[in-house]
Design a protein around this motif. Structure first.
Motif, PDB file in Angstrom:
ATOM      1  N   ASP A  71       9.301  -9.763   6.454  1.00 30.69           N
ATOM      2  CA  ASP A  71       9.332 -11.122   5.904  1.00 30.69           C
ATOM      3  C   ASP A  71      10.527 -11.310   4.974  1.00 30.69           C
ATOM      4  O   ASP A  71      10.434 -11.862   3.889  1.00 30.69           O
ATOM      5  CB  ASP A  71       8.025 -11.430   5.161  1.00 30.69           C
ATOM      6  CG  ASP A  71       7.901 -12.905   4.784  1.00 30.69           C
ATOM      7  OD1 ASP A  71       8.526 -13.738   5.459  1.00 30.69           O
ATOM      8  OD2 ASP A  71       7.172 -13.193   3.827  1.00 30.69           O
ATOM      9  N   ASN A  72      11.673 -10.796   5.445  1.00 29.82           N
ATOM     10  CA  ASN A  72      12.916 -10.947   4.688  1.00 29.82           C
ATOM     11  C   ASN A  72      12.819 -10.299   3.310  1.00 29.82           C
ATOM     12  O   ASN A  72      13.346 -10.796   2.323  1.00 29.82           O
ATOM     13  CB  ASN A  72      13.270 -12.439   4.541  1.00 29.82           C
ATOM     14  CG  ASN A  72      14.714 -12.638   4.128  1.00 29.82           C
ATOM     15  OD1 ASN A  72      15.580 -11.856   4.484  1.00 29.82           O
ATOM     16  ND2 ASN A  72      14.972 -13.683   3.370  1.00 29.82           N
ATOM     17  N   HIS A  73      12.130  -9.164   3.243  1.00 27.08           N
ATOM     18  CA  HIS A  73      11.883  -8.531   1.948  1.00 27.08           C
ATOM     19  C   HIS A  73      12.837  -7.355   1.760  1.00 27.08           C
ATOM     20  O   HIS A  73      12.522  -6.228   2.120  1.00 27.08           O
ATOM     21  CB  HIS A  73      10.430  -8.059   1.873  1.00 27.08           C
ATOM     22  CG  HIS A  73       9.994  -7.769   0.466  1.00 27.08           C
ATOM     23  ND1 HIS A  73       8.885  -7.047   0.168  1.00 27.08           N
ATOM     24  CD2 HIS A  73      10.526  -8.117  -0.739  1.00 27.08           C
ATOM     25  CE1 HIS A  73       8.730  -6.950  -1.141  1.00 27.08           C
ATOM     26  NE2 HIS A  73       9.718  -7.594  -1.712  1.00 27.08           N
ATOM     27  N   ALA A  74      14.005  -7.611   1.219  1.00 24.85           N
ATOM     28  CA  ALA A  74      15.003  -6.563   1.019  1.00 24.85           C
ATOM     29  C   ALA A  74      15.322  -6.336  -0.448  1.00 24.85           C
ATOM     30  O   ALA A  74      16.033  -5.401  -0.774  1.00 24.85           O
ATOM     31  CB  ALA A  74      16.283  -6.923   1.781  1.00 24.85           C
ATOM     32  N   ARG A  75      14.798  -7.187  -1.349  1.00 27.17           N
ATOM     33  CA  ARG A  75      15.083  -7.061  -2.769  1.00 27.17           C
ATOM     34  C   ARG A  75      13.767  -6.943  -3.533  1.00 27.17           C
ATOM     35  O   ARG A  75      13.039  -7.922  -3.685  1.00 27.17           O
ATOM     36  CB  ARG A  75      15.869  -8.281  -3.271  1.00 27.17           C
ATOM     37  CG  ARG A  75      17.219  -8.470  -2.585  1.00 27.17           C
ATOM     38  CD  ARG A  75      18.210  -7.397  -3.006  1.00 27.17           C
ATOM     39  NE  ARG A  75      19.507  -7.606  -2.382  1.00 27.17           N
ATOM     40  CZ  ARG A  75      19.898  -7.045  -1.248  1.00 27.17           C
ATOM     41  NH1 ARG A  75      19.065  -6.258  -0.583  1.00 27.17           N
ATOM     42  NH2 ARG A  75      21.096  -7.263  -0.749  1.00 27.17           N
ATOM     43  N   ASN A  76      13.454  -5.750  -3.996  1.00 31.43           N
ATOM     44  CA  ASN A  76      12.229  -5.517  -4.747  1.00 31.43           C
ATOM     45  C   ASN A  76      12.462  -4.344  -5.705  1.00 31.43           C
ATOM     46  O   ASN A  76      13.507  -3.696  -5.643  1.00 31.43           O
ATOM     47  CB  ASN A  76      11.056  -5.249  -3.796  1.00 31.43           C
ATOM     48  CG  ASN A  76      11.315  -4.068  -2.886  1.00 31.43           C
ATOM     49  OD1 ASN A  76      11.452  -2.930  -3.344  1.00 31.43           O
ATOM     50  ND2 ASN A  76      11.403  -4.323  -1.589  1.00 31.43           N
TER      51      ASN A  76
END
Length: 393
Positions: free
Chosen positions: A209-214
């Motif tokens: 789900d476009n989750h590349a920055r955490n």
């Protein structure tokens, strides 16, 4: 004599932190420029070089992550001598909460009318309500970046970095405890690994789900700051001027490797970005030539207010835009730059001046007094005594 040397070292250390505080202003200014610098509307034939520079402004958010690890490690160096006990951790987390949450909540509330107006104009009422409640609660509890990139920017966009910082703060006592045990060779080796991992994470494709920055993918960037500070503390008895030679390295790396057109995109150019940031911070802390300028009182004040400047920029922008469009009832989030103040170069400067004025007011009358109040009250509530005034604002 020993006490005199200690006091001299503390004064020097504060000077170094002042220079890094001044750097924060330019990092926040770069992010602001990335959002509102629309030179395509100002010049008939815009230069590709200017476009490349503007695109690089967005990388300034990573300066905040490295700076955070660096300054926290120096500010809390007393936690290094042994494993911090539970009260020490609580004091640290109270101090961080008091530092970040008052203005964070102000930005959340100020931006709320604009994002809610947008949602209920563009989506069915039920869906808009669920999205507003879900993303709003995630933002209030500072976990929006832990969920997905869409959630991260679904309320006040710039706040995604604060959600990541929250993850860093929760891990910091244990990270510091592990890193402090390393010798110089271990620190350098770990730093090289973290630099490569940061470069790899920077180029992550959109997944989950476009989750590349955490907090997990960005953790190597924060750890780089801790490592750099540990090396700085270990070598602080050496003449720091010898390390000021690091300052030219960021410009060289950034121009020849990080944004080089002749290199394919990948880990190497991305790694160069983070090595550039580390060298810049360490060079300034070592009293490289710009540090005296960045340590001037006006630069320190602007740097201290940079947190408010960064967090409030969208709320201020849409407020100015609402007035610019004569109190229009339109969905302001869909207004293009061609209709906004920044369509003119003077409009960009006007936005910058208003944002800076609001940031200074928020810092002086909200951020600073509430920080001290929260440190006192939460300190009494959770560790039975108020926390001392912060050494670094």
């Amino acid at each position: 004599m020993s006490q005199e040397k200690t006091n001299t070292g503390e004064i020097a250390r504060q000077h170094d932190l002042d220079a890094l505080t001044g750097l924060r202003f330019f990092a926040a200014l770069s992010v602001f420029a990335a959002h509102f610098f629309v030179y395509e509307l100002w010049f008939a034939h815009p230069s590709p070089a200017i476009s490349s520079i503007r695109n690089g402004f967005t990388d300034s958010v990573y300066v905040f992550f490295v700076l955070s690890g660096f300054i926290l490690t120096i500010a809390y160096e007393r936690m290094e001598s042994s494993a911090p006990d539970w009260d020490a951790r609580k004091k640290f987390w109270i101090a961080r909460f008091a530092r970040m949450y008052p203005v964070y909540l102000l930005a959340f509330a100020w931006f709320a009318p604009f994002i809610l107006h947008h949602r209920f104009l563009t989506e069915p009422t039920g869906l808009a309500t669920r999205k507003a409640v879900g993303s709003g609660l995630a933002s209030v509890f500072l976990v929006q970046s832990w969920i997905s990139d869409r959630f991260a920017v679904s309320w006040n966009g710039p706040a995604w970095t604060l959600s990541i910082e929250t993850g860093f703060y929760l891990m910091f006592p244990w990270l510091l405890r592990g890193i402090v045990r390393l010798g110089t060779a271990g620190l350098v080796a770990l730093g090289a690994v973290m630099c490569l991992l940061a470069g790899w994470a920077y180029g992550l494709p959109p997944i989950l789900d476009n989750h590349a920055r955490n907090p997990v993918t960005m953790l190597p960037v924060f750890v780089l700051g801790i490592i750099a500070a540990r090396l700085y503390l270990r070598w602080h008895s050496l003449p720091q001027a010898r390390f000021a030679i690091l300052l030219p390295i960021p410009a060289v790396l950034y121009l020849t490797v990080a944004n080089a057109q002749w290199l394919p995109s990948g880990v190497l150019p991305n790694t160069a970005k983070f090595l550039s940031i580390v060298c810049l911070i360490y060079g300034l802390a070592s009293r490289g030539w710009p540090s005296r300028l960045l340590s001037r009182p006006i630069m320190v004040l602007l740097g201290e207010a940079s947190y408010s400047f960064y967090l409030l920029q969208l709320a201020v922008y849409y407020s100015v835009l609402w007035v610019w469009l004569r109190f229009s009832s339109r969905d302001l989030l869909t207004v293009t730059p061609g209709e906004a103040p920044q369509q003119h170069w003077w409009g960009f400067l006007l936005l910058l001046a208003i944002n800076q004025a609001v940031a200074l007011l928020a810092f002086i009358y909200i951020e600073r007094p509430l920080r001290i109040t929260l440190r006192n009250r939460l300190g009494i509530r959770f560790v039975k005594k108020p926390l001392p005034r912060p050494a670094v604002m």
